[in-house]
Structures are given as structure tokens and as C-alpha cells.
Enzyme design. Structure first.
Site, PDB file in Angstrom:
ATOM      1  N   ALA A 247       0.838  -1.209   0.000  1.00 33.77           N
ATOM      2  CA  ALA A 247       0.000   0.000   0.000  1.00 33.77           C
ATOM      3  C   ALA A 247       0.867   1.251   0.000  1.00 33.77           C
ATOM      4  CB  ALA A 247      -0.930  -0.002   1.211  1.00 33.77           C
TER       5      ALA A 247
ATOM      6  N   GLU B 206      10.081   3.435   6.295  1.00 30.11           N
ATOM      7  CA  GLU B 206       9.727   2.063   6.649  1.00 30.11           C
ATOM      8  C   GLU B 206      10.545   1.682   7.878  1.00 30.11           C
ATOM      9  OE1 GLU B 206       8.893  -1.606   7.433  1.00 30.11           O
ATOM     10  OE2 GLU B 206       7.709  -0.558   5.908  1.00 30.11           O
TER      11      GLU B 206
ATOM     12  N   THR C  17       2.870  -7.608   2.547  1.00 33.02           N
ATOM     13  CA  THR C  17       2.729  -7.906   1.118  1.00 33.02           C
ATOM     14  C   THR C  17       3.749  -8.953   0.698  1.00 33.02           C
ATOM     15  OG1 THR C  17       2.005  -5.634   0.733  1.00 33.02           O
ATOM     16  CG2 THR C  17       2.664  -6.917  -1.199  1.00 33.02           C
TER      17      THR C  17
ATOM     18  N   GLY D  63       0.432 -13.760  -2.813  1.00 34.51           N
ATOM     19  CA  GLY D  63       0.372 -13.176  -4.151  1.00 34.51           C
ATOM     20  C   GLY D  63      -1.011 -13.195  -4.763  1.00 34.51           C
TER      21      GLY D  63
ATOM     22  N   ARG E   1     -12.984 -17.742   5.521  1.00 34.58           N
ATOM     23  CA  ARG E   1     -11.842 -18.064   6.373  1.00 34.58           C
ATOM     24  C   ARG E   1     -12.204 -18.164   7.855  1.00 34.58           C
ATOM     25  NH1 ARG E   1      -7.013 -14.552   3.371  1.00 34.58           N
ATOM     26  NH2 ARG E   1      -6.697 -16.064   1.698  1.00 34.58           N
TER      27      ARG E   1
ATOM     28  N   HIS F 256      -5.409 -11.213   9.545  1.00 30.60           N
ATOM     29  CA  HIS F 256      -5.768  -9.874   9.061  1.00 30.60           C
ATOM     30  C   HIS F 256      -6.643  -9.190  10.103  1.00 30.60           C
ATOM     31  CE1 HIS F 256      -6.300  -7.226   5.380  1.00 30.60           C
ATOM     32  NE2 HIS F 256      -7.227  -6.726   6.187  1.00 30.60           N
TER      33      HIS F 256
ATOM     34  N   GLU G 264      -4.248  -2.273   5.149  1.00 33.33           N
ATOM     35  CA  GLU G 264      -4.808  -2.904   6.341  1.00 33.33           C
ATOM     36  C   GLU G 264      -4.926  -1.956   7.526  1.00 33.33           C
ATOM     37  OE1 GLU G 264      -4.118  -6.962   9.021  1.00 33.33           O
ATOM     38  OE2 GLU G 264      -2.845  -6.575   7.281  1.00 33.33           O
TER      39      GLU G 264
ATOM     40  N   ALA H   8      -7.216  -8.643  -0.289  1.00 29.89           N
ATOM     41  CA  ALA H   8      -6.290  -7.729   0.396  1.00 29.89           C
ATOM     42  C   ALA H   8      -5.324  -7.064  -0.579  1.00 29.89           C
ATOM     43  CB  ALA H   8      -5.509  -8.468   1.478  1.00 29.89           C
TER      44      ALA H   8
END
Length: 652
Positions: free
Chosen positions: A156, A175, A184, A189, A477, A589, A618, A633
Site C-alpha cells: 500500500a 519504513e 505484502t 500473491g 476463512r 488480518h 490494512e 487484500a
């Protein structure tokens, strides 16, 4: 007198020879005299995420000369910061007092443990090396001003930085980890998008048709703001039923309805949560455009369409590169070409607010150096969720009866809710914080998504410790995770044959980049020529597992699963060899976070836009509600990352 001197000389010479021999040996007796180590090169191994990490360490009598990583089975891009940084810092500082690298904790511990073993072999003092701090010290304060500051270097954040730069903004991205990637990089993927060109090769099966027709029975009055979308979708389905129904049906409206219904959940307190219709629409209608945007920067996707676990429909795309490496690679390259400045090991600490507007961020380098970054146009928060913050999970949880602090997570260890905390401090509204998605099929020890063999969701078969199925494997899930937690020790196995496992070959790797041979050696995967042999390896009665798989295969023939209602099937489980991957649920998540509008602007507790503050990924809430569809996502982070970057650059 002369004889006495001669004896002394001989003794001295013998002592020197013995000392030299000791220094060149590979034994493990302590160093003597003024020597700190016995000179030589020593080798040792210690457990990482996926098997042993072997290192070699060279010593002189007074210092560590070199540390080498000899072999490993770690995920390359995740372990890279450890393998490049630790050897250098150990030698530079002559120390073992190194902090584990965020996102690669087990790899860090494995390398340090193996080096400790080598120190012991060389007769060194481990405690002294652990007590000796690294030479890193805080530097002079760093102060910079740009148009847009992005906090977070996962998908993101990189999408936002690239998008902002495309729109003419000068950008700095920070970061807190030693490398870019975040969650990520750890994702599989999987990316959901309605894609008529790729989906035209997917067959419309009878079970899928039944699912589709069941939508015609839904009532608009039950769908709130999604009612108009349902009306449009019903018209599309009726039109489809008049024509060729052999090819899969899909549309953005179907994606929207499934995202909405898949996310609608009730908390333990009876409260019901649903996704915001306008945000779901943006996600579904822009996901294919975002794929094309990524392809424009060089990311390649396969033509294969599958259904990742919990996706509910065959619209899942996958890149040609393993796990999330391709997304991070192309976005890093794109942002770099657009002159985005990237500062790793820099943690965002506090948003700067002036006259009611967010104008920058206070941050800190890993060595304590203070960083102040001012943003002329906007700050984008893309720090991910709080899956690696057990206390925060327990504090907000309103969905799971129990949320133990010890439950592992698929997340990077950096996912501690930093952006949510910073946003809350400036009165940002939080939505959906009590809903947390568990990944049912995680590694039982590490909690990671990787470390196993399986195929698309329709082809997966779950059995418990006695060899019995216990759930519809095509469910959401949270349904799968809840069913798994009810099994003994929360453990189950994904059963595959050679076909449904993706035709693995000796010496090859799975889709995560893990060595198949190593997975079998470490019992992350079990392999046998027959189901009977596989059952014996798993401690099951062979007859039970064989009967269960035979029964499941018969359901495929009938297109009906009377036991658990599975409606979409892959191939039968019948081609040896056979594989079993042990799995358990882990935190995957966190559904809630900062509330945003359609331009990715963060909203305050009174529903107003917080000027200068944007968010994506997220760290936000409101799109997926209480349960996220598998594959949504990555679509979310790219779609809304682009929007956040553009909005910040243009001052929307």
C-alpha cells in the site's frame, strides 16, 4: 646452569608450539593466555523458519574476522536483511548484542544462535559479546520537507508513493523495518479481479451455477446500501442464463455482493458489521485497472485463474514471481525511477498537526536519530494492521470467544498498529477494530502462510488428526478457522495428490519459494506413495483416511457434498504420491482501522475529513467489515494505495 637454561628454552619452545597448534585446531577447549579465541574457522547450524541455517565464523586470537551464511532454507526476500546485515554488524562491533530484524525474527535468532555455537567452539565468551553493545549511536537530527510523506513500505505504501510521484509530488517513504515489503512480501500473491479475458477459459460448473442462481433469491431489503447493486446483478444473471452458460459468469457487481455478504458478521455482543458500499464498489471496479497499472511497470501475471482459500469465486490471479516478491520489486523500482526517497529503519512516531491540518511526521531511526519530515501536501499512513500486537488484539476483540496472547500470526512482526495509534492521537475515527480474521491454514509452529503444499481452494481436502473431514473447504476463512480450532490441538491436514499439489518435483520449490525436499525433511509436509502409508505417517488408521478420500471422490462425481455442502470441486485425490500439510489457525488480518472516504482521506470521530491525512491498506477499516475474502487484500492495497497517493499529491 647451562643445562637449566637449556631446559627453560626447550619448555618455552614446546609451549609456543602447543599454543600454535591450539590456535589452528577446530577443538572446543577455552582460549588461553591473552587470546580471546582459538584462531580458526568454525561451522554451526541453528533452526530458522524452515530448517537449519548454517554459518561459518572465522576468528583470530583477538577478534571475529568473518561471518558467512553457508546454507539455509529461508524465504529469500524476507531473510535477506538478516543475511546482509548481521555478518557485517557482528564483525564491525565484535558483538552479539543485536536486535532481531523486524519481519525476520526467527531467521535473526537462528543466525545469532549458530554464531554463538561457533564462538563456543572457538573458546570465546558469549556473555561478554552479548553485553557489548553495537557501535550504532544516534546521529544529528534529520529534517526534510517534501510534498508527500508516506509511512509504511509495504504494497500500500509503495503504491501510494508511486502514485503520488506520478502526479508530480516530491515524496519520501519511511519504513521501520530494514527492508521494504511488510505483509505484502509474506502474502501468497493472490489478487482478486473480474477479468473477462483470463476468466473466459474457466468452466461454469453446476455447483457454481447453483451459487449464482441462489443470488436471485436474495432480497434487496436485506442488503442496505448494496440494494441497487443487487438489482443490477440480478439483471446480469438473468441475461447470462439466456445465453451460453458453459463459461464462467462474473461481474464487478458479483464481486461487490460477495465481498459485502462475505464481510457481514455479528459480534459477540450482537452488533452487526457490514462493509461500506461505496468503498466496496471502488475496490471491485478498479481491481483490474490496478493489475494493468502493475503490468505497466513490469509485473507479470499468469493466465491461470483459481480460487484462493476463502475467495468464494474463481477470480484469483497470481503473479509469476513467488509470494509477494513481484509486487514489491516492481513498485520499488517504479518509485525509485520517479525519485521517491526511501528511508528504511525509520519508524513513524507522531503526526505533526498545525492549525488543524496534518503537516508532517516525527520519526526515529533505528539508532535513535530523530527525524522530522514535513509534508506540503499530505501524509499517507500505510503501516498495516495490528496482527503482531497480541495485547491490542485482545483489547479490541469482540468476535472470537478467545484471543490468546500466544496465538501466532502470519504477519510481519512490524504489524503492531503504529498507524492506528498515530491516527487515533489526532482524533481519527476507528471502525471494525473488534473483528480479526484468522488464517485457518497456517504453519503450526511459525504461524506463517508458507511451508506447505496445496492447490486452489476447490481442490483442497481438510482432515483432522483421525483422518476425517470436518468442514466445507470452500467456506469463508473465519468459518474454516472456527472449525479448525474445534479439532484436537487446533491441528488438521491438507491432503493432496500429485495433481492437486501442483505436480511437485524433487529438488523443486513450492509457490512460496520453499524447497520441497526441505519441507518433507522437516515434516512441514508428509509424502507417501499410497494413502495407507500417508495415514501411518500421520498416526491415523489407514482404513479411515482411505475411506474418507474415497467418499470425497464420490462427491466430486455427484457434484454434491451431503456431509458439509461443498459446492465447487477440483480434481479427485487419486494420483500418487500423496501429500499432507499440517496446518493450524493463526492471526492473519485485522479487519478494523482508520475510517476513510472514497478519496482515501482519513475521517475524524465527528465524521469530518482530517485535512492532510490519508490512509490505505490494512491500517484502514470499513471495506471488508468482519471478514475479508481471500485475494481481496492485495487488490485493496493497490487500488486504495493508488488513490491515497493521488489524493495527497493533488490535495483532494
Amino acid at each position: 646452569m647451562k643445562k637449566h637454561r637449556l631446559k627453560v628454552i626447550i619448555c618455552l619452545m614446546l609451549s609456543m608450539v602447543m599454543l600454535l597448534m591450539a590456535g589452528c585446531s577446530g577443538g572446543n577447549t577455552p582460549a588461553s593466555g591473552n587470546a580471546l579465541y582459538k584462531a580458526g574457522t568454525y561451522t554451526a547450524a541453528a533452526a530458522g523458519n524452515f530448517g537449519d541455517i548454517t554459518v561459518s565464523v572465522s576468528f583470530s586470537e583477538t577478534e571475529i574476522l568473518e561471518v558467512k551464511i553457508v546454507s539455509h532454507n529461508e524465504t529469500e526476500d524476507i531473510a535477506k536483511p538478516v543475511f546482509s546485515k548481521f555478518p557485517e554488524e557482528i564483525v564491525k562491533g565484535q558483538t552479539l548484542a543485536l536486535d532481531t530484524i523486524s519481519g525476520a525474527t526467527n531467521t535473526s535468532k537462528g543466525v545469532l544462535k549458530a554464531v554463538e555455537d561457533c564462538v563456543i567452539q572457538a573458546g570465546g565468551d558469549i556473555e561478554a559479546l552479548k553485553a557489548k553493545k553495537s557501535l550504532n549511536t544516534a546521529g544529528e537530527p534529520i529534517n526534510k520537507t517534501v510534498d508527500v510523506v508516506v509511512i509504511g513500505g509495504g504494497g500500500a505504501g509503495l503504491a501510494a508513493a508511486t502514485s503520488a510521484a506520478e502526479n508530480g509530488a516530491s515524496v519520501i517513504l519511511i519504513e521501520k523495518a530494514a527492508a521494504l515489503g511488510g505483509n505484502t512480501l509474506r502474502a501468497g500473491g493472490a489478487y482478486n479481479a473480474v477479468d473477462p479475458e483470463r476468466q473466459k477459459s474457466v468452466e461454469m460448473t453446476q455447483p457454481l451455477m447453483e451459487d449464482l442462481k441462489s443470488i436471485l433469491d436474495l432480497k434487496e431489503s436485506d442488503l442496505g446500501d448494496m440494494a441497487p447493486t443487487l438489482t443490477v446483478l440480478k439483471g446480469q444473471i438473468n441475461e447470462y442464463l439466456k445465453g451460453d452458460t458453459s463459461v464462467l459468469f462474473d461481474s464487478p457487481e458479483l464481486h461487490m455482493i460477495q465481498t459485502y455478504l462475505g464481510g457481514k458478521r455479528e459480534g459477540l455482543d450482537g452488533s452487526v458489521i457490514t462493509g461500506k458500499a461505496s468503498l466496496i464498489e471502488i475496490l471491485a471496479k478498479n481491481s483490474l485497472k490496478a493489475i494493468e497499472w502493475l503490468e505497466g511497470y513490469g509485473l507479470k501475471f499468469t493466465d491461470n485463474i483459481s480460487t484462493v482459500l476463502g475467495a468464494l469465486w474463481p477470480r484469483t490471479h497470481g503473479p509469476t514471481e513467488p509470494i509477494g516478491t513481484g509486487y514489491i520489486r516492481v513498485l520499488k523500482e517504479a518509485s525509485t525511477k520517479l525519485n521517491v526517497e526511501i528511508m528504511t529503519e525509520t519508524k513513524g512516531m507522531e503526526l505533526i498537526v498545525e492549525s488543524g491540518r496534518v503537516t508532517g511526521v516525527k520519526a526515529e531511526k533505528h539508532d535513535g536519530t530523530p527525524v522530522t519530515l514535513m509534508a506540503n501536501k499530505g501524509v499517507v499512513i500505510a503501516t498495516g494492521g495490528f496482527g503482531a500486537n497480541p495485547e491490542m488484539r485482545a483489547e479490541y476483540n469482540v468476535y472470537w470467544p478467545d484471543m490468546p496472547l500466544s496465538m501466532p500470526t502470519t504477519n510481519s512482526s512490524d504489524s503492531t498498529g503504529d498507524g492506528i495509534i498515530m491516527g487515533k492521537a489526532v482524533d481519527a475515527n476507528l471502525v471494525g477494530m473488534g473483528f480479526i480474521q484468522l488464517m485457518p491454514s497456517s504453519h503450526p509452529e511459525s504461524g506463517a502462510l508458507s511451508g506447505g503444499l496445496w492447490g486452489s481452494a476447490e481442490s483442497q481436502v481438510f482432515v483432522n488428526s483421525v483422518g476425517k473431514r470436518f468442514v466445507n473447504e470452500y467456506s469463508g476463512r473465519d468459518v474454516l478457522a472456527s472449525a479448525a480450532l474445534n479439532q484436537k490441538e487446533g491441528l488438521f491436514y491438507i491432503i493432496c495428490d500429485q495433481v492437486t499439489a501442483g505436480n511437485p518435483q524433487p529438488g523443486g520449490k513450492n509457490g512460496w519459494g520453499d524447497s520441497i525436499d526441505n519441507l518433507i525433511e522437516t515434516k512441514s509436509v508428509y509424502k507417501a506413495d499410497t494413502l495407507e502409508e500417508l495415514a501411518l505417517q500421520l498416526g491415523m488408521a489407514p482404513a479411515v483416511l482411505v475411506e474418507e478420500i474415497s467418499k470425497y471422490n464420490s462427491y466430486i462425481d455427484k457434484g454434491n457434498d451431503p456431509d458439509f455442502g461443498k459446492k465447487n470441486f477440483g480434481p479427485k485425490i487419486e494420483v500418487g504420491p500423496f501429500y499432507a500439510t499440517p496446518r493450524s489457525p493463526s492471526v492473519h488480518h485485522t479487519m478494523g482501522g482508520l475510517e476513510i472516504d472514497e478519496s482515501a482521506r482519513v475521517l475524524s470521530t465527528d465524521g469530518k475529513v482530517i485535512s492532510g491525512l490519508y490512509a490505505a491498506g490494512e491500517v484502514t477499516g470499513g471495506i471488508h467489515a468482519g471478514n475479508r475474502l481471500g485475494g481481496n487484500a492485495l487488490a485493496d492495497i493497490i487500488v486504495f494505495g493508488r488513490i491515497a497517493g493521488e489524493s495527497a499529491a493533488l490535495g483532494k
